[in-house]
Design a protein around this motif. Structure first.
Motif, PDB file in Angstrom:
ATOM      1  N   LEU A 189      61.701  72.287  33.979  1.00 51.75           N
ATOM      2  CA  LEU A 189      61.400  72.276  36.090  1.00 51.75           C
ATOM      3  C   LEU A 189      61.331  71.315  35.931  1.00 51.75           C
ATOM      4  O   LEU A 189      61.717  70.342  37.446  1.00 51.75           O
ATOM      5  N   VAL A 190      60.741  70.141  35.500  1.00 53.97           N
ATOM      6  CA  VAL A 190      60.581  68.642  35.872  1.00 53.97           C
ATOM      7  C   VAL A 190      61.703  68.081  36.090  1.00 53.97           C
ATOM      8  O   VAL A 190      61.927  67.118  36.728  1.00 53.97           O
ATOM      9  N   LEU A 232      66.248  65.330  39.250  1.00 59.58           N
ATOM     10  CA  LEU A 232      66.653  64.817  39.830  1.00 59.58           C
ATOM     11  C   LEU A 232      67.353  65.518  40.947  1.00 59.58           C
ATOM     12  O   LEU A 232      68.206  64.506  41.714  1.00 59.58           O
ATOM     13  N   LEU A 233      66.951  66.412  41.789  1.00 60.68           N
ATOM     14  CA  LEU A 233      66.835  66.588  42.793  1.00 60.68           C
ATOM     15  C   LEU A 233      66.460  66.004  44.068  1.00 60.68           C
ATOM     16  O   LEU A 233      66.496  65.450  44.573  1.00 60.68           O
ATOM     17  N   VAL A 234      64.895  65.401  43.469  1.00 62.59           N
ATOM     18  CA  VAL A 234      63.958  64.297  43.784  1.00 62.59           C
ATOM     19  C   VAL A 234      65.119  62.465  43.913  1.00 62.59           C
ATOM     20  O   VAL A 234      65.307  62.516  45.304  1.00 62.59           O
ATOM     21  N   PHE A 235      66.133  62.623  43.139  1.00 61.51           N
ATOM     22  CA  PHE A 235      66.477  61.513  43.118  1.00 61.51           C
ATOM     23  C   PHE A 235      68.049  61.824  43.388  1.00 61.51           C
ATOM     24  O   PHE A 235      68.472  60.514  44.909  1.00 61.51           O
ATOM     25  N   LEU A 260      62.930  71.689  49.892  1.00 62.66           N
ATOM     26  CA  LEU A 260      64.506  71.328  48.940  1.00 62.66           C
ATOM     27  C   LEU A 260      63.809  72.651  47.795  1.00 62.66           C
ATOM     28  O   LEU A 260      64.999  73.265  47.440  1.00 62.66           O
ATOM     29  N   ALA A 261      62.548  72.535  47.314  1.00 69.31           N
ATOM     30  CA  ALA A 261      62.782  73.561  45.971  1.00 69.31           C
ATOM     31  C   ALA A 261      62.980  74.793  46.476  1.00 69.31           C
ATOM     32  O   ALA A 261      63.447  75.266  45.718  1.00 69.31           O
ATOM     33  N   LEU A 262      63.284  75.556  47.684  1.00 65.56           N
ATOM     34  CA  LEU A 262      63.368  76.863  47.607  1.00 65.56           C
ATOM     35  C   LEU A 262      64.920  77.251  48.269  1.00 65.56           C
ATOM     36  O   LEU A 262      65.638  78.136  47.563  1.00 65.56           O
ATOM     37  N   ILE A 263      65.084  75.990  48.447  1.00 65.73           N
ATOM     38  CA  ILE A 263      66.744  76.210  48.460  1.00 65.73           C
ATOM     39  C   ILE A 263      68.102  76.561  47.579  1.00 65.73           C
ATOM     40  O   ILE A 263      68.038  75.926  45.942  1.00 65.73           O
TER      41      ILE A 263
END
Lengths: 174, 331
Positions: B9-10, B15-18, B93-96
């Motif tokens: 998860l971390v 990765l997603l934020v970057f 973004l976490a929910l998409i």
């Protein structure tokens, strides 16, 4: 254990911000403090396994109603209330006595009640907080009260429009 | 959903934020180049080959600017507001959902941050919290233009949020679910919901433009009359945070639109996440196209469109959808 810690934090935030709402002199800050209370209450709904109510709490109360408060305050400008010659000030002692009496009364009532979860861990009540369960409750057992509420809200909205119209007409507008 | 260890998860979060921050940087370049073309000029083309290092130059400039708080500002809220905006934008973004679970090097990975049963409502709740970043920032600046900007933000966002909420209820009625993953799966089985809900989609796009404060609805930050509205007093990295949250909000709202109406990650041949990115880019292109085409609305036009056109239209759309589903699709 985790639930109790979360509850304690949420309760502390709710009470702390509620105290802020009534004590802060600046109305804008008081309204911002209200957001804290509403969000903490949403956390409590989540703890009660009612995610739908929690989301609605955030969307409607924190997301729309307080925004409306802030909008009005921002438009009217901040005029902190002046209560130097508050005629009710001499009754302050009575107010505090009433607050303490109510607190004691509430505590005794809760301690003597047989409500689940006060001295023991409550049992799960099944699904009452999901969107489906709430929708079914609205359409089956509580349909009359649900419709009555929407009627009351409609009347209130119409009344607000009429009153505003009269005020605008009174000032020579259209 | 498959079970995932914490470290995964971390890794996914970082990765997603970057990725989204990189995407934001190149989106601003994409927008400037596209608007340049729309206005018969080149757009940025000096930094690096064809101007492709322009975002890097912009970021370096903003990082080295002085970080100040104006006199008369509420120091604490002034610092907090841009962070609030950015955090809520990124959290959404976490929910998409980017696709069905896949197996990477023997480890099952969900291509979604978290799939909850009320995902759609949480997105709305987060966007509601995001408004506070704008409203509080404008108020805390202690500047009359900022205050006007935040008052406009409050009025505009509350007005358009209602129509937006009603426009997506049709989709929820058809799919019988508030989970974004379920909504995509239902569309895979049947059709994309833009076919059943064309009016809903149109209202969603219009309100999405208004909710992200984009032209022609950019009255809260109109640079020619309010000097950028709620952002007037912000500079350096705090300004960058506002800019970033505006663009990330655009990405999020495009992804939500793509998920609800355009089938999300559903599509033939290519992997799901590529389909989602294609659809998001198409939505973003519409955003930029609108900005290059339309002038800003007047304030009364904005309010009239919101309350007298979009809201009744969304309500009628919802009622018709409910009746059709109630009569023909009882099961």
């Amino acid at each position: 254990m985790g639930e109790r810690i979360t509850f304690a934090i949420a309760a502390a935030v709710a009470l702390g911000s509620a105290v802020g709402v009534v004590t802060l002199k600046n109305p804008f800050r008081a309204a911002v403090s209200l957001i804290g209370t509403l969000l903490a209450v949403a956390v409590m709904f989540l703890l009660l396994a009612a995610p739908f109510v929690a989301a609605i709490q955030v969307i409607v109360y924190a997301g729309a109603i307080v925004v409306l408060f802030l909008f009005v305050i921002a438009y009217l400008g901040e005029r902190p209330g002046r209560f130097e010659h508050d005629p009710m000030a001499r009754y302050e002692v009575v107010g505090w006595i009433a607050v303490i009496a109510l607190g004691v009364q509430g505590f005794i009532a809760l301690a003597n009640s047989r409500l689940a979860g006060i001295f023991d861990d409550p049992k799960a009540t099944g699904d009452i907080g999901s969107p489906r369960a709430i929708g079914e409750a609205f359409t089956d057992p509580f349909v009359v009260s649900f419709e009555a509420t929407s009627l009351v809200l409609l009347v209130a909205a119409l009344g607000a429009v009429l009153l505003a119209k009269r005020a605008v007409l009174g000032e020579g507008g259209r | 959903m498959v079970d995932e260890p914490i470290w995964l998860l971390v890794v996914k979060t970082v990765l997603l934020v970057f990725l989204v921050i990189t995407f934001f940087a190149y989106m601003s370049l994409f927008e400037r180049k596209l608007i340049g073309r729309a206005q018969a000029r080149y757009g940025p083309n000096r930094v690096g080959p064809w101007g492709y290092l322009q975002p890097l130059a912009d970021v370096m400039k903003l990082i080295f600017k002085e970080d100040f708080v104006p006199q008369g500002a509420n120091r604490w809220l002034f610092q907090l507001a841009p962070v609030m905006s950015l955090v809520t934008a990124i959290t959404a973004l976490a929910l998409i959902p980017f696709g069905d679970p896949v197996n990477i090097l023997g480890q099952d990975v969900n291509l979604v941050g978290i799939d909850v049963s009320i995902g759609l409502l949480i997105v709305f709740a987060l966007s509601g919290m995001g408004f506070y970043g704008l409203i509080l920032g404008g108020w805390a600046s202690g500047n009359k233009y900022s205050l006007l900007g935040s008052a406009r933000t409050a009025a505009q966002l509350v007005s358009y949020e209602v129509a937006m909420g009603l426009s997506v209820v049709g989709v929820v009625l058809i799919s019988q679910s508030l989970s974004l993953m379920d909504i995509v799966h239902k569309q895979q089985e049947t059709v994309w919901y833009i076919v059943c809900q064309p009016i809903g989609f149109a209202i969603f796009v219009i309100t999405a433009v208004a909710e992200t404060n984009r032209t022609p609805f950019d009255l809260p930050e109109s640079e020619s009359e309010l000097v950028a509205g709620y952002m007037t007093e912000y500079g350096g990295l705090k300004f960058a945070m506002y800019l970033m949250s505006e663009y990330i909000n655009m990405i999020v709202v495009s992804a939500i639109g793509a998920t609800l109406f355009l089938g999300g990650f559903a599509g033939p041949w290519l992997p799901g996440w590529i389909w989602l990115i294609i659809k998001v880019l198409a939505m973003l292109f519409i955003f930029i196209w609108l900005r290059a085409t339309l002038p800003r609305l007047r304030y009364d036009q904005l309010m009239r469109l919101g309350w007298k056109v979009l809201l009744p239209l969304a309500t009628v759309n919802l009622i018709v959808t409910a009746i059709v589903i109630g009569i023909f699709f009882q099961n």
